[in-house]
Enzyme design. Structure first.
Site, mmCIF file in Angstrom:
data_model
loop_
_atom_site.group_PDB
_atom_site.id
_atom_site.type_symbol
_atom_site.label_atom_id
_atom_site.label_comp_id
_atom_site.label_asym_id
_atom_site.label_seq_id
_atom_site.Cartn_x
_atom_site.Cartn_y
_atom_site.Cartn_z
ATOM 1 N N LEU A 122 1.217 -1.304 -0.498
ATOM 2 C CA LEU A 122 -0.277 -0.198 -0.312
ATOM 3 C C LEU A 122 0.605 1.201 0.509
ATOM 4 C CD1 LEU A 122 -3.096 -0.694 2.730
ATOM 5 C CD2 LEU A 122 -2.532 -2.108 0.193
ATOM 6 N N PRO A 123 1.071 1.766 -1.402
ATOM 7 C CA PRO A 123 2.324 2.977 -1.792
ATOM 8 C C PRO A 123 2.178 4.460 -0.612
ATOM 9 C CG PRO A 123 0.828 2.829 -3.282
ATOM 10 C CD PRO A 123 0.516 1.491 -2.330
ATOM 11 N N CYS A 124 1.962 4.682 0.800
ATOM 12 C CA CYS A 124 1.827 5.050 1.713
ATOM 13 C C CYS A 124 3.258 6.228 1.034
ATOM 14 C CB CYS A 124 1.966 5.361 3.081
ATOM 15 S SG CYS A 124 3.053 4.485 3.322
ATOM 16 N N HIS A 125 3.554 5.777 0.269
ATOM 17 C CA HIS A 125 5.452 6.733 0.554
ATOM 18 C C HIS A 125 5.022 7.698 -0.617
ATOM 19 C CE1 HIS A 125 5.649 3.166 -2.148
ATOM 20 N NE2 HIS A 125 6.289 4.287 -3.048
#
EC number: 2.1.1.63
Length: 162
Positions: A122-125
């Site tokens: 889950l690419p929260c970056h």
């Protein structure tokens, strides 16, 4: 009982955990393995393969079974984060708007992003400040910068922490 393993990556060791069939945690904090979890090297071979492809620049999405456990609000935020395309960023405010949250819930959106149990998957970056500055990342701002550089969003020397 959860099982876990750790894998090497260009950004340091990564913890993978789950119940054996689905991932429930991906973290750069390998010390977050809990008492009672059983270490099984190779237990998440497919996740390890896909993460290797991502770091090699050969993968832009993950096709892994995973499960999150959060409030309904957290789940909405995480679903919106999961939908963020490779090589893009979004501000916390725009993410709040995307899920239909009022403007006064931006901090709550930030807290939900920060509670993401599945870094990278889950690419929260990809969530940044409205100014474009890199803020808050459980893996550290250096890793956030490296991930956004890998995805072509940033140049290696162009970033500032806020």
């Amino acid at each position: 009982m959860d099982i876990y393993t750790t894998i090497d990556s260009p950004l340091g060791e990564i913890l993978l955990a789950g119940d054996g069939s689905v991932l429930t945690r991906v973290s750069f904090d390998v010390t977050s393995a809990r008492a009672g979890w059983r270490r099984e090297p190779g237990a998440f071979a497919e996740a390890e393969r896909q993460l290797g492809e991502y770091f090699a620049g050969d993968r832009t999405t993950f096709e892994l079974p995973f499960r999150t456990r959060g409030s309904a609000f957290h789940e909405r935020v995480w679903a919106a984060v999961a939908a963020l395309p490779y090589g893009t960023t979004i501000s916390y405010g725009a993410l709040a708007a995307r899920i239909g949250a009022p403007a006064d819930r931006v901090r709550a959106v930030g807290a939900a992003v920060g509670a993401n149990p599945l870094l990278l998957v889950l690419p929260c970056h990809r969530v940044v400040a409205a100014s474009g500055a890199l803020t808050g990342y459980a893996g550290g701002l250096e890793r956030k910068h490296a991930l956004l550089t890998l995805e072509g969003v940033l140049q290696p020397q162009l970033w500032s922490a806020s």
